[in-house]
Design a protein around this motif. Structure first.
Motif, PDB file in Angstrom:
ATOM      1  N   GLY A  49       0.805  -1.226   0.000  1.00 54.65           N
ATOM      2  CA  GLY A  49       0.000   0.000   0.000  1.00 54.65           C
ATOM      3  C   GLY A  49       0.831   1.264   0.000  1.00 54.65           C
ATOM      4  N   PRO A  50       1.691   1.457   1.008  1.00 56.26           N
ATOM      5  CA  PRO A  50       2.511   2.682   1.014  1.00 56.26           C
ATOM      6  C   PRO A  50       3.463   2.772  -0.174  1.00 56.26           C
ATOM      7  CG  PRO A  50       2.497   1.680   3.186  1.00 56.26           C
ATOM      8  CD  PRO A  50       1.819   0.714   2.259  1.00 56.26           C
ATOM      9  N   PRO A  78       8.640   9.801  10.957  1.00 55.90           N
ATOM     10  CA  PRO A  78       7.614   8.764  11.140  1.00 55.90           C
ATOM     11  C   PRO A  78       7.586   7.728  10.014  1.00 55.90           C
ATOM     12  CG  PRO A  78       6.598  10.826  10.483  1.00 55.90           C
ATOM     13  CD  PRO A  78       8.046  11.119  10.757  1.00 55.90           C
ATOM     14  N   ILE A  79       8.039   8.080   8.824  1.00 53.25           N
ATOM     15  CA  ILE A  79       8.048   7.099   7.734  1.00 53.25           C
ATOM     16  C   ILE A  79       9.028   5.975   8.066  1.00 53.25           C
ATOM     17  CG2 ILE A  79       8.708   6.705   5.322  1.00 53.25           C
ATOM     18  CD1 ILE A  79       7.393   9.389   4.654  1.00 53.25           C
ATOM     19  N   TYR A  80      10.190   6.309   8.586  1.00 48.29           N
ATOM     20  CA  TYR A  80      11.145   5.259   8.951  1.00 48.29           C
ATOM     21  C   TYR A  80      10.611   4.408  10.097  1.00 48.29           C
ATOM     22  CZ  TYR A  80      14.327   7.851   5.973  1.00 48.29           C
ATOM     23  OH  TYR A  80      14.914   8.490   4.916  1.00 48.29           O
ATOM     24  N   LEU A  81       9.944   5.035  11.044  1.00 48.61           N
ATOM     25  CA  LEU A  81       9.315   4.267  12.123  1.00 48.61           C
ATOM     26  C   LEU A  81       8.280   3.319  11.550  1.00 48.61           C
ATOM     27  CD1 LEU A  81       8.700   3.569  15.062  1.00 48.61           C
ATOM     28  CD2 LEU A  81       7.250   5.623  15.161  1.00 48.61           C
ATOM     29  N   ALA A 126      -0.189   2.145   7.969  1.00 47.69           N
ATOM     30  CA  ALA A 126      -1.037   3.316   8.217  1.00 47.69           C
ATOM     31  C   ALA A 126      -0.179   4.531   8.564  1.00 47.69           C
ATOM     32  CB  ALA A 126      -2.026   3.014   9.343  1.00 47.69           C
ATOM     33  N   LEU A 127       0.852   4.319   9.376  1.00 45.01           N
ATOM     34  CA  LEU A 127       1.743   5.424   9.741  1.00 45.01           C
ATOM     35  C   LEU A 127       2.509   5.941   8.527  1.00 45.01           C
ATOM     36  CD1 LEU A 127       2.980   7.278  11.853  1.00 45.01           C
ATOM     37  CD2 LEU A 127       4.607   5.433  12.396  1.00 45.01           C
ATOM     38  N   VAL A 128       3.022   5.039   7.700  1.00 44.37           N
ATOM     39  CA  VAL A 128       3.745   5.463   6.488  1.00 44.37           C
ATOM     40  C   VAL A 128       2.810   6.245   5.566  1.00 44.37           C
ATOM     41  CG1 VAL A 128       4.883   4.661   4.365  1.00 44.37           C
ATOM     42  CG2 VAL A 128       5.475   3.631   6.559  1.00 44.37           C
ATOM     43  N   SER A 129       1.606   5.735   5.362  1.00 47.13           N
ATOM     44  CA  SER A 129       0.652   6.404   4.461  1.00 47.13           C
ATOM     45  C   SER A 129       0.273   7.786   4.975  1.00 47.13           C
ATOM     46  CB  SER A 129      -0.604   5.548   4.302  1.00 47.13           C
ATOM     47  OG  SER A 129      -0.275   4.326   3.699  1.00 47.13           O
ATOM     48  N   ARG A 130       0.007   7.882   6.269  1.00 44.98           N
ATOM     49  CA  ARG A 130      -0.375   9.176   6.850  1.00 44.98           C
ATOM     50  C   ARG A 130       0.793  10.166   6.784  1.00 44.98           C
ATOM     51  NH1 ARG A 130      -1.692  13.474   7.383  1.00 44.98           N
ATOM     52  NH2 ARG A 130      -2.451  14.497   9.230  1.00 44.98           N
ATOM     53  N   SER A 131       1.993   9.659   7.051  1.00 45.71           N
ATOM     54  CA  SER A 131       3.183  10.521   7.022  1.00 45.71           C
ATOM     55  C   SER A 131       3.481  10.992   5.606  1.00 45.71           C
ATOM     56  CB  SER A 131       4.393   9.765   7.575  1.00 45.71           C
ATOM     57  OG  SER A 131       4.142   9.321   8.882  1.00 45.71           O
ATOM     58  N   ARG A 132       3.356  10.095   4.668  1.00 51.88           N
ATOM     59  CA  ARG A 132       3.591  10.435   3.263  1.00 51.88           C
ATOM     60  C   ARG A 132       2.574  11.473   2.791  1.00 51.88           C
ATOM     61  NH1 ARG A 132       3.541  12.010  -1.086  1.00 51.88           N
ATOM     62  NH2 ARG A 132       4.184  11.061  -3.017  1.00 51.88           N
TER      63      ARG A 132
END
Length: 187
Positions: A18-19, A120-123, A83-89
């Motif tokens: 997804g991301p 946050p993307i790396y996290l 979800a975190l990667v998508s939101r951060s992106r």
């Protein structure tokens, strides 16, 4: 039970997909202040290149309660990371790039997940990879996450921070003092 474990492993893989579909950048012209160091990116991609095959080559058993529990926890962790990667992106919008860059005309992003951590993307990517390693029951894949992927994420983050400090100066220094690097409230 093994069909459920397989399904959960597939879910963990799809959480990564997804991301990755969001990797395309906007097409408008951008004025670049300077480019970042590509070496940490290459090292990170090499770690990922080791990680993916290790999931399949060293995957754990498909049957049994431990395999099911690992698959459940791993899938949920991978989904949370995605979800975190998508939101951060999404928060970065057109400011996102695979190789560190800073735009003269772009504002410093400090909203969304960037209010809590600077990277946050790396996290999120670390959570996805850890979740996948757990879902597949792969000790070697987990070792690659901990000893290759996470260190290269930290290397990339430091390279980005040097560039952002150069471009945004005191504003970035203030932001860096107010937020943790990658783990909320800790690091």
């Amino acid at each position: 039970m093994s069909a459920l474990v397989i399904a959960l492993r597939v879910v963990s893989l799809l959480a990564f997909a997804g991301p990755m579909l969001l990797l395309r950048r906007g097409s408008e012209a951008r004025v670049h202040q300077s480019g970042g160091d590509r070496v940490p990116v290459i090292a990170n991609l090499a770690a990922v290149g080791l990680f993916i095959p290790s999931l399949f080559v060293f995957s754990g058993p498909l049957a049994g309660l431990p395999a099911l529990m690992l698959a459940i926890v791993g899938s949920l962790l991978a989904i949370a990371g995605a979800a975190l990667v998508s939101r951060s992106r999404a928060a970065l919008g057109n400011a996102w790039s695979l190789v560190p860059e800073a735009d003269v005309g772009t504002e410093l992003v400090t909203t969304g997940p960037y209010r809590v951590v600077r990277h946050p993307i790396y996290l999120g990517l670390a959570l996805i990879a850890t979740g996948q390693a757990l879902a597949f029951g792969s000790g070697p894949a987990l070792a690659i996450v901990l000893f290759a992927m996470v260190p290269t994420f930290a290397w990339r983050a430091r390279a980005e921070e040097r560039l952002l400090a150069q471009v945004f100066g005191a504003r970035y220094d203030d932001y860096r003092r107010q937020t943790k690097m990658i783990i909320p409230y800790l690091l």
